[in-house]
Design a protein around this motif. Structure first.
Motif, short mmCIF file in Angstrom:
data_model
loop_
_atom_site.label_atom_id
_atom_site.label_comp_id
_atom_site.label_asym_id
_atom_site.label_seq_id
_atom_site.Cartn_x
_atom_site.Cartn_y
_atom_site.Cartn_z
N GLU A 112 0.83 -1.20 0.00
CA GLU A 112 0.00 0.00 0.00
C GLU A 112 0.86 1.25 0.00
O GLU A 112 0.58 2.21 -0.71
CB GLU A 112 -0.92 0.01 1.21
N VAL A 113 1.93 1.27 0.77
CA VAL A 113 2.81 2.43 0.84
C VAL A 113 3.47 2.67 -0.51
O VAL A 113 3.52 3.80 -1.00
CB VAL A 113 3.87 2.24 1.95
N ILE A 114 3.96 1.63 -1.14
CA ILE A 114 4.59 1.77 -2.46
C ILE A 114 3.58 2.27 -3.48
O ILE A 114 3.87 3.14 -4.29
CB ILE A 114 5.22 0.43 -2.91
N TYR A 115 2.35 1.77 -3.42
CA TYR A 115 1.32 2.20 -4.36
C TYR A 115 1.02 3.69 -4.18
O TYR A 115 0.92 4.43 -5.15
CB TYR A 115 0.04 1.38 -4.16
N ARG A 116 0.91 4.12 -2.94
CA ARG A 116 0.63 5.54 -2.69
C ARG A 116 1.79 6.42 -3.14
O ARG A 116 1.58 7.49 -3.70
CB ARG A 116 0.34 5.77 -1.21
N LEU A 117 3.01 5.97 -2.90
CA LEU A 117 4.16 6.75 -3.35
C LEU A 117 4.20 6.84 -4.87
O LEU A 117 4.49 7.88 -5.43
CB LEU A 117 5.46 6.14 -2.82
N ALA A 118 3.89 5.74 -5.55
CA ALA A 118 3.88 5.74 -7.01
C ALA A 118 2.80 6.66 -7.53
O ALA A 118 3.01 7.39 -8.52
CB ALA A 118 3.68 4.32 -7.53
N GLU A 119 1.64 6.65 -6.88
CA GLU A 119 0.54 7.53 -7.31
C GLU A 119 0.93 9.00 -7.09
O GLU A 119 0.71 9.84 -7.97
CB GLU A 119 -0.72 7.20 -6.52
N ASP A 120 1.52 9.30 -5.94
CA ASP A 120 1.96 10.68 -5.68
C ASP A 120 3.02 11.12 -6.69
O ASP A 120 2.99 12.25 -7.17
CB ASP A 120 2.52 10.80 -4.26
N ALA A 121 3.95 10.24 -7.02
CA ALA A 121 4.99 10.58 -7.99
C ALA A 121 4.37 10.82 -9.36
O ALA A 121 4.75 11.76 -10.06
CB ALA A 121 6.03 9.46 -8.07
#
Length: 59
Positions: free
Chosen positions: A39-48
């Protein structure tokens, strides 16, 4: 037929006194190993992705 039903109904009553429930002496420990990395990686990818779209002239 009536005697059979009476006998079947009497069995739980006769066994009712034989069952005891006791609390455990040690506390119950529940270990939950939750993986939140995805979930953290997904959110970071979405923010990027949002940052790149908002600042397309920089990239």
């Amino acid at each position: 037929m009536g005697r059979r039903l009476l006998a079947i109904a009497a069995v739980p009553l006769a066994l009712g006194g034989c069952i005891t429930v006791e609390a455990p002496t040690e506390p119950i420990v529940i270990e939950l190993n939750v993986n939140i990395r995805q979930e953290v990686i997904y959110r970071l990818a979405e923010d990027a992705g949002n940052t790149i779209e908002e600042n397309a002239d920089i990239f």
